[in-house]
Structures are given as C-alpha cells and as structure tokens.
Design a protein around this motif. Structure first.
Motif, mmCIF file in Angstrom:
data_model
loop_
_atom_site.group_PDB
_atom_site.id
_atom_site.type_symbol
_atom_site.label_atom_id
_atom_site.label_comp_id
_atom_site.label_asym_id
_atom_site.label_seq_id
_atom_site.Cartn_x
_atom_site.Cartn_y
_atom_site.Cartn_z
ATOM 1 N N ALA A 467 0.733 -1.220 -0.151
ATOM 2 C CA ALA A 467 0.047 -0.087 0.088
ATOM 3 C C ALA A 467 0.971 1.388 0.074
ATOM 4 O O ALA A 467 0.308 2.347 -0.423
ATOM 5 N N GLY A 468 2.099 1.276 0.463
ATOM 6 C CA GLY A 468 3.036 2.460 0.536
ATOM 7 C C GLY A 468 3.420 2.967 1.946
ATOM 8 O O GLY A 468 3.743 3.828 2.150
ATOM 9 N N GLU A 584 -6.258 2.741 0.007
ATOM 10 C CA GLU A 584 -6.109 1.923 -0.649
ATOM 11 C C GLU A 584 -7.034 1.781 -1.885
ATOM 12 O O GLU A 584 -7.326 0.811 -2.456
ATOM 13 N N SER A 585 -7.698 2.890 -2.028
ATOM 14 C CA SER A 585 -8.762 3.026 -2.957
ATOM 15 C C SER A 585 -8.297 3.143 -4.276
ATOM 16 O O SER A 585 -7.250 3.305 -4.611
ATOM 17 N N GLN A 586 -9.040 2.777 -5.497
ATOM 18 C CA GLN A 586 -8.593 2.557 -6.681
ATOM 19 C C GLN A 586 -8.238 4.046 -7.391
ATOM 20 O O GLN A 586 -7.697 4.257 -8.143
ATOM 21 N N THR A 589 -4.668 4.464 -6.241
ATOM 22 C CA THR A 589 -3.757 3.637 -6.907
ATOM 23 C C THR A 589 -3.804 4.279 -8.180
ATOM 24 O O THR A 589 -2.521 4.501 -8.710
ATOM 25 N N GLU A 590 -4.676 5.089 -9.054
ATOM 26 C CA GLU A 590 -4.598 5.681 -10.238
ATOM 27 C C GLU A 590 -3.651 6.907 -10.111
ATOM 28 O O GLU A 590 -2.987 7.170 -11.105
ATOM 29 N N LYS A 591 -3.830 7.746 -8.923
ATOM 30 C CA LYS A 591 -2.797 8.796 -8.929
ATOM 31 C C LYS A 591 -1.548 8.370 -8.739
ATOM 32 O O LYS A 591 -0.628 9.196 -9.226
ATOM 33 N N ILE A 592 -1.148 7.265 -8.042
ATOM 34 C CA ILE A 592 0.182 6.815 -7.759
ATOM 35 C C ILE A 592 0.886 6.252 -9.191
ATOM 36 O O ILE A 592 1.894 6.613 -9.591
ATOM 37 N N LEU A 593 0.090 5.426 -9.890
ATOM 38 C CA LEU A 593 0.227 5.010 -11.274
ATOM 39 C C LEU A 593 0.692 6.218 -12.156
ATOM 40 O O LEU A 593 1.713 6.118 -12.853
ATOM 41 N N GLN A 596 4.055 7.800 -10.999
ATOM 42 C CA GLN A 596 5.147 6.798 -11.463
ATOM 43 C C GLN A 596 5.659 7.038 -12.840
ATOM 44 O O GLN A 596 6.702 7.168 -13.196
ATOM 45 N N TRP A 754 -9.110 -8.157 -3.387
ATOM 46 C CA TRP A 754 -8.356 -8.455 -2.726
ATOM 47 C C TRP A 754 -7.870 -9.818 -2.890
ATOM 48 O O TRP A 754 -8.534 -10.760 -3.393
#
Length: 819
Positions: A467-468, A584-586, A589-593, A596, A754
């Motif tokens: 999760a980070g 841990e929301s989608q 995750t999209e923001k993190i990707l 990156q 999950w």
C-alpha cells in the motif's frame, strides 16, 4: 740459555735438522675447490630444510632476529631462515657416504662437528636456484666467530630475486643488513660478504638484471667507509652509477633502523639518506599535529606513524578503544624521484589497562611499521595518556547551525516563517515523490518534529502489503537529519538496554515492520512511558575477579515510527501509538500510477532536481528548531471524549499534537519569558489557529482509536456493504431485506480485488466482532456469510469519528464572555 732447541741446533750446525724441517704445505686456492655436484646440491637443500624446521621449533634464533628489529615472520619463510642448534647430529648415521659428503660441503668439520653450530643460517643460491652456499650468524649465547660461511670460494647470492624488474639496488655489508631493509619495505637489496666481499657472481647478476644504479650502504666505521669507496670504483668500471650512503657515525644499517634517536620514522630517514647520496634534496615534510581530537576519538602522529583511536569506552575499571595504525610506505622504483606510495593498516581493539592486550597490539603495530617493539611501546604510552584525558566534544546548537550553509539557512528561515507552513509541508512531500495522503503526511511530519519535545508522538502505519507504508516512512525520514534518527530492520530483545546513555534521547526510532521488534516491544513501550529504561546485569569485576551487579540506563524521550500489516495489535502497544492507514482505493492507485509515469518524463526529472533543494531546506529547518517550552493558555477550555479508558492516553496525544504545531511555528510566535526561582524561562504560547488545525487532524486520525475495527477491516466492511447494495438493487429487493443478502469469500475477492489471504485475515475480525455472520462453512466446504451490521452514515465510510472536541467558535464565545 733461554733459546729453543731448534735455534740451538741451527747455531751449532749452521742448518736445520732434517728431522725438524717441515715440508712447505701448498695452500689450495679457493678457486681450486672441487665443484659441487647435483648430489651436493640435493644434500645442501636437505640441510637447509632441516635447519629451517629447527628454526621454527627452537625460538632462540627467531628471538635474536626479532631483537634486531627483523619481525616480519613471512621473511623467515621466504628466505628459509634456519637454526643450527646441534640437533642435526642426532639424525645422521655415525659413518657412511652422507657424512663424507657433509664434510666435503663443510657442513661438518674434520672432527664431525657442525660448522654452523649456534648460528642463524641462510642458504645462498646460484642462477639456477641451486643451493651453493650458506651464511651463519652466531647467536650471542654461543662462542665462536660472528660470521661463518662454507669453506672455499664464496658462492651464491642472497635475495637474488629481489632486484628483478628493478634498475636500482641497495648493496649492504651483511645479510642481516639486507634483511633489515627488506623488513622495512625495501626489497631491492643484495648483501656483500663483508666490506671486501663483492664477488664476481654478484657483479654478473647485477649486469644481467639491468641494474644501472647502486646505493652502497656499508657500516659507518673506518672499514665500511674504505670498502664503500673501493666498491664504488669497481661499480663505476662496470658502468653502474654508485652512490655511497653515509650512515650516522659508528652505526650499521641494522642499528640505524632500530635507533630511537632519529626522531622520525627510520624508513623515511633512510629515504632521505638515499636522496642525499644521489645529490638530491629531500622533500620537506609538512608539519603534522601530534594530537587532533574529533567527535569519535582522536588522531595521533608520531614521526610518520599515524594512529586513529575511536570508540573509547571507560567502564568497569577498563579503558577500551579501537586503535588503527596507518603505515605510509614508499617503495623505490627505477629512479630515486619515482616513488610508489602505498598505505597499509592494522586495526585492533585494546584495553589500555591490560598489559597483555597492549603487548598483543604492540606486536601487530611493530610488524606494520617495521620498527622495534620498544618504539611502539613509547607510542602506546602517549596513546594511553591521550585516551585517559579524552573528552568528546559537546555538540551545541551553535555547532549544528555552523553545518548549515547560508543558502540553506535562508531558505529554511523563509520556510519556517511562512504563514501557510503546514500546507507547504504537504506540497514539499508531494514534490519529492509521495502523492496524496495529505493528512497522513502532515501527521507523520509533526510526529517527527515532536522528537525534540518532552512528550513526542509515536506513529504506527497500519495497512495492507504494497500500500505504501514503507514509502511514507522513508519519505518522512529523508527530511530528518541523519543524526536524529535510527532505522532498524529488526531489534533483539535486549538491544536497546545496552545502548549508550544518550543514544536514543530526542531521536526517532524507525522499525520497518512491527514483526521486527516483537522481542524488544517491552523495552520500547517502557521508554515511551517512563522516558528511560534501565537494565541490571551481572559481570565479573576485573579488579577482584568476583561477580557483581552493574546497571545501564538509556535515556529518552523517544519517538517511535513503525509500519505493520498486522490486523490485531496488542492493546498495551496500540495505546501508545497514533494509528494511520494508507488510502487503498482505486482512485489513489490511479494517482500513484500516474505519478510513477510522470517520474520518467522531463517534468519528473525537474522534480527530482528540485527534490534535492527541498530536502536540504527541510534538513536545515529541522536543525534550526530550538528546544523551547510551549504553554497552552486555552487548555482549560478544551474537551475530549471520555467514555473509553483509552481516552486517558489519547487525550495526551491530542494535547501534545497542539504543542507540536506551536513548536513548529516557533519562528512566528513571540518569545516570552517568566521568572522562576531567580531564573528566566523562555516560552511560546499556543494560538487558536494551532488548536483549530490540531482539531482537524485529531478528528480524522485520533478518532480512529475509537473504532474497534482495524483500518483494513473497516475498509473491507465498507466494500462488503457496497457489494450488498448492488446485489439488492440487482435482485430488486426491498430496503428492509438488504441485511439478508448472503455472499462467499469468492464473491468478496471478485468484487474487491483483494487476495484470498487478505480477505481471510480481515473477515475473521468482522465475524468475531459480529459485523457479519457465518451461515455455513467448514474445512473443505464453502463459507457463506450474511451482513448483519449497517453503518449509520450514508456512504458507510465513517470517515470522522466524534471524539468530543471543543469547536473553536465555542472557545472564542467563552473568551468573549469572560472579556
């Protein structure tokens, strides 16, 4: 008449009696000695091997050479040093061919006794590496001539291989002189056999090896000086440049290297003599400070022998330290001015109050520097004195501020005086690579700042794997000076108890995973609550040898920073931490990707370059935060949830959070003073803005302590409810029938994404706390559940929990009423 019978006969007869006449004995010249045969070579090698074995078994010869300063044990093996201690006769037959050959060689004399008895021996070799001669140096305890060779012409060369690929050679008067040079690091040396012992074999070997320069290092007596001049003429005729080296009066080379009166390193003094002999001026040596303390110990220089002492520890009548000797050697190459410098070192931990420990270190350092042990002993006397008087320099705030560059200081001061300081912190954390999670980032940063206060906040990041968690921890630590935090992967049970007294005081202890500190959890909890930990242990008194009890105390306070994937945390541990969880929301995750991908673009490269400036600014700001008291004049107007026993600790976290925010704004708050017991105490005061920001953080973060579910279990429950809502709508059920929707773990996995391990882990807590109900299921069969708990809020997320905080407007109203 007092004359001899022989003289009387001559006077009476006028001639000698035929019976008394002695036939003149024709002395056989050395050149007429019978040549050695392969059988002689083989036998002489066996004798050299036997003497070398005796040398290793009988310490007398080695002790003699060590006393002469030749301490490198590798040399004894390389040159097959031997000792004729009389044991050779014990292994020889009483007669036979072997005895005859040994007498022919000269190993045994005509009476069958050892020629080299009582000598340290050195075999000599020809160009084909055959042993053709032997030299013996008589030990002082034995009678006889000091220098012995095999009878006949001097044959063979000592250290023939030492001048391979060299253009210069150091010619000495004896083998021990050459060994002295080799022991000191000068390997291109050949010994003569006395002042007049420069043989044809040596001449031919020098020419074949391409030697162009020779330094003649004979004894500084009359014979040595005359022999040196004579040899220089011989070498000049052979077209070899010869430079006689002038040693101090009445010293030989061995004495020179073992002298303590030169005031410098003997090898360096010898190099200067070589330069002078060649008509060159020795390079001036830069003056060196004899003693130079530093934060970890001190540096000590004696001549050119350098010592680094650190890790000084005074405890239980012991004075321990780590001593590193550093040798700076120069090896002469083709020209005197062309030198290759190499550095060697010897490291050991020594107890200066133990004679045995000092003796062991002395031997190692003497071997390193190539000097007698008595010189090292004098150095250690000074090291002992300096170690006893050493005091670690006190690190003051002024000293720390001097480490900050003016540019970083200006940027940090502007940052600390910024009115929107907290929002700038989240922006900077976004710049250096951690996106989103503004409230979590801010809380972790404030907790890191609180390490400088008397009651720091400790943080535990609880979330699923990947999760980070570690990324957030590392990002925050990157903005903290290295001297202010300690990060471990794992702690053993007693690790913290044996730290230095102030090793943890006002620092951050970061643990990568809670599992890595399970053994040390008791000591961590104790230092969080009591601000110190103390251990009692038993040990042997070094003075009396009796067992006694000692103790070690490690001071706090300490900020603890931990990450974990565990669902259930021990209550004793959990109550001492502020818990946060990663989004841990989608959407996150999209923001993190996206972040990156952005890091690989030009914009990402610019962000990385800017990150260095951001980190430097924060490091400077952290160092510039000064210890100061913080007073909260509004504390009596505040409130907090009191229905839980845990509130007693959570309330203190809330109050300390307010103080930390004010502490961070110390460059924007007026500094006030108060008189107490005749002394001035400086402090700053909390403002309502500080309380308002603390309330915003506490409502979202501290409120989670009221939730009996872990953050991950709470998220799973929210997903299950959403899944149930979708099933209800799909099956067109009435709202009151929503609770009776059944589902399996597979349904949850397919809906949430999950893993099976994560679902099983967190659904267990939901079932135990009666949020869902298991209709059926056993090992090997399908598990079916029903949702039996409904959230009160519309979205089911319960983002904020009510913890009874007083609204700022209410505080202002009360203050207005009081005037």
């Amino acid at each position: 008449d007092g004359i001899s019978f022989k003289e009387a006969v001559v006077q009476l007869t006028g001639k000698e009696s035929p019976k008394l006449q002695k036939k003149p004995v024709k002395k056989k010249r050395e050149s007429e000695a019978p040549p050695l045969t392969p059988a002689h070579y083989k036998l002489l090698k066996r004798v050299a091997d036997f003497y070398h074995t005796a040398f290793n078994e009988d310490p007398r010869a080695m002790d003699y050479l060590n006393d002469r300063g030749i301490i490198n044990k590798q040399l004894f093996s390389d040159y097959q040093t031997g000792f004729a201690n009389g044991t050779l006769l014990n292994v020889l037959p009483s007669d036979g061919e072997t005895i005859i050959q040994l007498k022919e060689l000269g190993i045994l004399n005509t009476k069958g006794k050892e020629h080299f008895y009582g000598c340290a021996t050195f075999p000599l070799y020809d160009s084909n590496n055959n042993p053709v001669g032997m030299y013996g140096r008589k030990l002082p305890e034995f009678n006889g001539a000091d220098h012995l060779y095999l009878p006949g012409k001097r044959c063979g060369i000592f250290n023939r291989q030492g001048i391979t690929n060299e253009s210069a050679v150091h010619l000495t008067e004896s083998i021990l002189d050459s060994l002295t040079l080799i022991n000191a690091g000068t390997r291109n040396t050949i010994p003569c056999y006395g002042t007049n012992g420069f043989t044809d074999d040596i001449t031919q070997h020098l020419k074949q090896s391409g030697i162009t320069t020779a330094y003649i290092v004979f004894d500084a007596d009359k014979a040595g000086k005359e022999g040196s001049k004579k040899l220089a003429d011989i070498l000049t005729e052979e077209k070899i440049k010869a430079y006689p080296v002038n040693l101090p009066e009445d010293l030989d080379l061995n004495d020179f290297f073992n002298s303590t009166e030169t005031g410098t390193n003997p090898q360096s003094a010898y190099n200067d003599l070589i330069l002078i002999a060649a008509g060159l001026e020795p390079a001036p040596r830069a003056p060196q400070s004899e003693y130079k303390p530093n934060a970890t110990g001190f540096l000590f220089t004696s001549s050119e022998r350098q010592y680094e002492v650190k890790g000084i520890n005074r405890k239980n009548n012991k004075l321990k330290a780590t001593v590193k000797g550093i040798a700076d050697t120069r090896k002469q190459k083709t020209e005197v001015r062309s030198q290759k410098r190499t550095k060697r070192f010897h490291v050991d931990t020594v107890d200066f109050y133990s004679a045995r420990s000092r003796a062991f270190l002395t031997r190692g350092l003497a071997d390193l520097f190539g000097v007698p042990e008595k010189i090292i002993s004098k150095d250690l006397e000074k090291l002992l004195e300096y170690t006893e008087n050493y005091q670690a320099p006190v690190e003051t705030d002024q000293a720390q501020s001097e480490e900050i560059t003016e540019k970083d200081k200006a940027a940090a001061l502007q940052f600390l005086k910024s009115p929107n300081l907290l929002s700038r912190i989240t922006e900077d954390l976004e710049t250096i690579g951690f996106t989103g999670e503004d409230m979590n980032k801010l809380l972790c940063y404030l907790a890191a700042v609180s390490r400088k206060m008397s009651d720091p906040l400790s943080v535990m990041i609880q979330s699923r794997s990947a999760a980070g968690k570690s990324c957030l921890q590392d990002t925050i630590l990157s903005l903290i000076p290295e001297e202010d935090f300690i990060k471990y992967t794992r702690l053993t049970d007693q690790a913290l108890f044996y730290k230095e007294s102030n090793a943890l005081k006002h620092k951050i202890l970061a643990i990568e995973e809670l599992d890595g500190m399970n053994g040390a959890i008791y000591s961590i909890r104790t230092i969080q609550s009591s601000k110190k930990i103390t251990v009692a242990y038993t040990g042997k008194d070094p003075m009396t040898g009796e067992m006694k009890t000692g103790e070690n105390t490690v001071e706090g306070p300490l900020m603890v920073f931990i990450t974990t994937t565990q669902v259930e945390i021990d209550g004793e541990t959990a109550s001492r931490f502020v818990f946060i969880s990663i989004d841990e929301s989608q959407e996150m995750t999209e923001k993190i990707l996206c972040k990156q991908r952005q890091s690989h673009t030009m914009e990402g490269m610019m962000s990385r370059l800017k990150s260095k400036q951001v980190i430097s600014k924060h490091l400077a700001a952290q160092r510039m935060l000064q210890p100061i008291r913080v007073i909260n004049p509004f504390a009596g107007l505040l409130s907090f949830h009191s229905k839980s026993l845990r509130a007693r600790r959570d309330h203190m976290k809330y109050l300390n959070l307010i103080l930390t925010i004010t502490f961070l704004f110390q460059y924007q708050r007026p500094h006030l003073t108060m008189d107490y017991d005749g002394e001035q105490e400086e402090y700053i005061e909390v403002t309502l803005d500080d309380i308002e920001k603390a309330n915003e953080i506490a409502a979202e973060v501290l409120g989670r302590s009221l939730d009996e579910l872990s953050p991950s279990s709470r998220k799973l429950l929210i997903l299950i409810r959403k899944m149930a809502d979708q099933k209800t709508e799909a099956e067109e059920r009435e709202p009151e029938d929503k609770e009776q929707i059944s589902f399996t773990r597979r349904d949850i996995r397919e809906y949430s994404g999950w893993s099976d391990f994560q679902v099983k882990t967190h659904i267990k807590q939901l079932e135990e706390l009666e949020y869902i109900y298991s209709l059926t299921g056993r090992k090997g069969k399908e598990y079916i559940y029903e949702l039996i708990y409904r959230e009160d809020s519309e979205d089911g997320s319960r983002k904020k929990f009510l913890i009874g905080l007083t609204d700022i407007s209410e505080i202002k109203k009360q203050l207005a009423e009081k005037g």
